[in-house]
Write a protein that holds these residues in place. Structure first.
Motif, PDB file in Angstrom:
ATOM      1  N   THR A 191      -9.132  -8.483   1.615  1.00  0.00           N
ATOM      2  CA  THR A 191      -7.756  -8.214   2.041  1.00  0.00           C
ATOM      3  C   THR A 191      -7.367  -6.825   1.561  1.00  0.00           C
ATOM      4  O   THR A 191      -7.659  -6.447   0.421  1.00  0.00           O
ATOM      5  N   LEU A 192      -6.714  -6.099   2.450  1.00  0.00           N
ATOM      6  CA  LEU A 192      -6.236  -4.756   2.109  1.00  0.00           C
ATOM      7  C   LEU A 192      -4.729  -4.789   1.927  1.00  0.00           C
ATOM      8  O   LEU A 192      -4.048  -5.672   2.451  1.00  0.00           O
ATOM      9  N   LEU A 204      -4.010   0.205   9.267  1.00  0.00           N
ATOM     10  CA  LEU A 204      -5.173  -0.582   8.834  1.00  0.00           C
ATOM     11  C   LEU A 204      -5.665  -1.486   9.959  1.00  0.00           C
ATOM     12  O   LEU A 204      -6.871  -1.740  10.080  1.00  0.00           O
ATOM     13  N   GLY A 209      -8.693  -4.101  10.997  1.00  0.00           N
ATOM     14  CA  GLY A 209      -8.189  -5.274  10.276  1.00  0.00           C
ATOM     15  C   GLY A 209      -7.243  -6.116  11.117  1.00  0.00           C
ATOM     16  O   GLY A 209      -6.935  -5.779  12.267  1.00  0.00           O
ATOM     17  N   PRO A 226     -14.747  -1.356   3.168  1.00  0.00           N
ATOM     18  CA  PRO A 226     -13.355  -0.917   3.101  1.00  0.00           C
ATOM     19  C   PRO A 226     -13.234   0.551   2.690  1.00  0.00           C
ATOM     20  O   PRO A 226     -12.329   1.253   3.147  1.00  0.00           O
ATOM     21  N   VAL A 232      -7.888   3.862   2.594  1.00  0.00           N
ATOM     22  CA  VAL A 232      -8.397   3.271   1.345  1.00  0.00           C
ATOM     23  C   VAL A 232      -9.049   4.371   0.507  1.00  0.00           C
ATOM     24  O   VAL A 232      -8.809   4.483  -0.697  1.00  0.00           O
ATOM     25  N   ALA A 237      -3.980   3.092   0.675  1.00  0.00           N
ATOM     26  CA  ALA A 237      -4.140   1.644   0.828  1.00  0.00           C
ATOM     27  C   ALA A 237      -5.184   1.230  -0.202  1.00  0.00           C
ATOM     28  O   ALA A 237      -5.826   2.071  -0.824  1.00  0.00           O
ATOM     29  N   GLY A 238      -5.339  -0.084  -0.392  1.00  0.00           N
ATOM     30  CA  GLY A 238      -6.333  -0.524  -1.375  1.00  0.00           C
ATOM     31  C   GLY A 238      -6.845  -1.895  -1.015  1.00  0.00           C
ATOM     32  O   GLY A 238      -6.339  -2.530  -0.081  1.00  0.00           O
ATOM     33  N   VAL A 239      -7.861  -2.335  -1.739  1.00  0.00           N
ATOM     34  CA  VAL A 239      -8.344  -3.711  -1.600  1.00  0.00           C
ATOM     35  C   VAL A 239      -7.539  -4.534  -2.606  1.00  0.00           C
ATOM     36  O   VAL A 239      -7.526  -4.205  -3.793  1.00  0.00           O
ATOM     37  N   GLN A 240      -6.846  -5.562  -2.130  1.00  0.00           N
ATOM     38  CA  GLN A 240      -6.017  -6.361  -3.041  1.00  0.00           C
ATOM     39  C   GLN A 240      -5.781  -7.748  -2.457  1.00  0.00           C
ATOM     40  O   GLN A 240      -5.290  -7.891  -1.330  1.00  0.00           O
TER      41      GLN A 240
END
Ligand SMILES: C[S@@+](CC[C@H](N)C(=O)[O-])C[C@H]1O[C@@H](n2cnc3c(N)ncnc32)[C@H](O)[C@@H]1O
Length: 437
Positions: A191-192, A204, A209, A226, A232, A237-240
């Motif tokens: 999940t981003l 995204l 996505g 990702p 990212v 944005a990030g992976v979270q």
């Protein structure tokens, strides 16, 4: 003279290296895997095979050890050989590897990594394992369900028994326990988070996505790397996990009267929640102090926050139980306490075997001290979220009750408990509190 050493395919060697690093060096599988894949030159399909082989084996090792022990005539086994057997059992019972390939490559792996001696034993044990499929083996090696339900579920779904007991106590609907254990054994999707003001879910989604679920900033990714997505790579944005996003949103959205300018993340490393909080704060003229005890984790926080406007945050290293600021400084506080992590078993395949009930003896006093320090840091009327990525009552409700009873100036506004099998997130606890005026 020709080299007569067996040729073992690099993916299986890599998986064996990961198991060794976890066992001998206390490595985290998810951190060591990328290095090992690189060392063996593995990419794409081979890398995916090695990843599934190592992660799946570590996750299911409790069940596999019962299967291996049931096939042994002598109980003692060298750890390196057990690792080869665990990998072989995973291929036979949980992957679509043909029996003959799983056995012959395991024998080759034994010769390459241990020597000729135990090759016959590995061959014999794995041949016995092919006599049943995974359901048959679960029936054979689990305690009887009617006599010992928790023991049965622990072996069947490969969790330590004390973890099953702790989860059973924490789960408000006992009938869901088995579904929860099964969810712990599913590798989670990626999940981003589109950090507000820096990226959008549309950006995204355009990168492949799908907008998902309850956080307005969450986008799930069905495949691919990702880090290859520009937002990212640039930190916009990030992976979270979506649960972590919801915890950060609980802090930012808690109802607050009066000044709303100074926010604190007391335990910020590695910085996922701090990055979401700081990007929200930037849009509201507020500032986040992202505070972390370990200098190397504070560096990770700074990296997670690199795309956020610098006036919106400060990264500070220090012990959260002894704050360096004036009491009553902050309007919003997050105490995302160090915890057993038993809510994130999907993500860390080996962690269930590494933890022990004794860990709670150290964690619980620290959690209480941090929650207390978080409360001291709040101005009267300010709001705070106490969160853990563990559902274990000793770390959640009992910490909260003890601190609430000891202070008398905190009231609970809201409580959230997320579960993998219900919410598709890690199991996370978050209680929203207000310091009375
Ligand atoms: C559960 S993690 C926080 C996760 C983080 N909020 C995030 O979303 O990325 C807990 C953090 O607390 C830090 N920690 C442990 N003891 C601490 C203390 N006494 N003061 C401040 N931070 C501490 C740990 O190093 C760890 O980075």
């Amino acid at each position: 003279m020709a080299d007569r050493r067996p040729r073992v395919d690099p993916a299986r060697l890599a998986a064996h290296d990961v198991l060794r690093a976890v066992r001998v060096d206390d490595a985290y599988a998810n951190l060591v895997l990328p290095q090992v894949l690189r060392q063996h030159g593995l990419r794409e399909r081979d890398a995916a095979f090695a990843t599934e082989l190592a992660s799946g084996t570590l996750r299911m090792q409790g069940l596999y050890d019962e299967v291996i022990d049931a096939c042994l005539t002598r109980p003692r086994l060298e750890a390196k050989v057990r690792d080869v057997l665990r990998l072989g059992v995973h291929q036979l019972l949980s992957m679509r590897v043909p029996d003959h390939a799983a056995i012959s490559t395991s024998v080759d792996l034994t010769r390459a990594r241990v020597g000729q001696g135990p090759a016959g034993l590995v061959n014999a044990v794995l041949r016995k394992v092919t006599e049943g499929d995974i359901e048959e083996w679960r029936r054979r090696v689990s305690p009887d369900r009617a006599d010992d339900l928790l023991g049965h579920l622990a072996v069947r779904h490969s969790h330590p028994r004390w973890v099953v007991e702790a989860l059973a106590q924490a789960l408000d609907r006992p009938a869901e326990l088995e579904t929860l254990l099964m969810a712990d054994n599913d590798a989670p999707g990626v999940t981003l988070v589109a950090r507000p003001g820096l990226s959008t879910t549309e950006e995204l989604v355009a990168a492949g996505g799908t907008a998902s679920g309850r956080s307005p900033y969450a986008v799930s990714l069905s495949g691919g790397d990702p880090a290859a997505i520009p937002a990212v790579a640039e930190g916009r944005a990030g992976v979270q996990d979506e649960g972590s996003q919801l915890v950060a949103l609980a802090v930012a959205d808690a109802p607050l009267a009066g000044r709303d300018e100074r926010w604190l993340d007391l335990c910020a490393g590695p910085g996922g929640k701090a990055a979401l909080l700081a990007s929200l704060a930037a849009g509201r003229n507020a500032t986040v102090v992202a505070h972390e005890r370990q200098p190397h984790r504070a560096a990770l926080v700074a990296n997670a926050l690199r795309a956020v406007p610098p006036q919106a945050y400060r990264v500070v290293t220090g012990d959260g139980t002894r704050p360096s600021w004036v009491p009553g400084t902050f309007d919003r506080v997050l105490v995302d306490a160090p915890c057993s992590g038993l809510g994130a078993l999907r993500r860390r395949p080996e962690s269930r075997w590494r933890r022990s009930p004794g860990d709670l003896d150290e964690l619980v006093p620290l959690q209480r001290a941090l929650l207390d320090a978080g409360a001291e840091s709040l101005r009267p009327g300010g709001v705070m979220v106490y969160a853990t990525c563990s559902p274990v009552l000793a770390e959640t409700v009992e910490v909260l009750d003890a601190v609430l009873a000891g202070r008398g100036d905190l009231e609970e506004l809201d409580r959230m408990m997320l579960w993998p099998h219900r919410d598709g997130t890690d199991a996370m606890f978050a209680a929203t509190l207000r310091r009375r005026s």
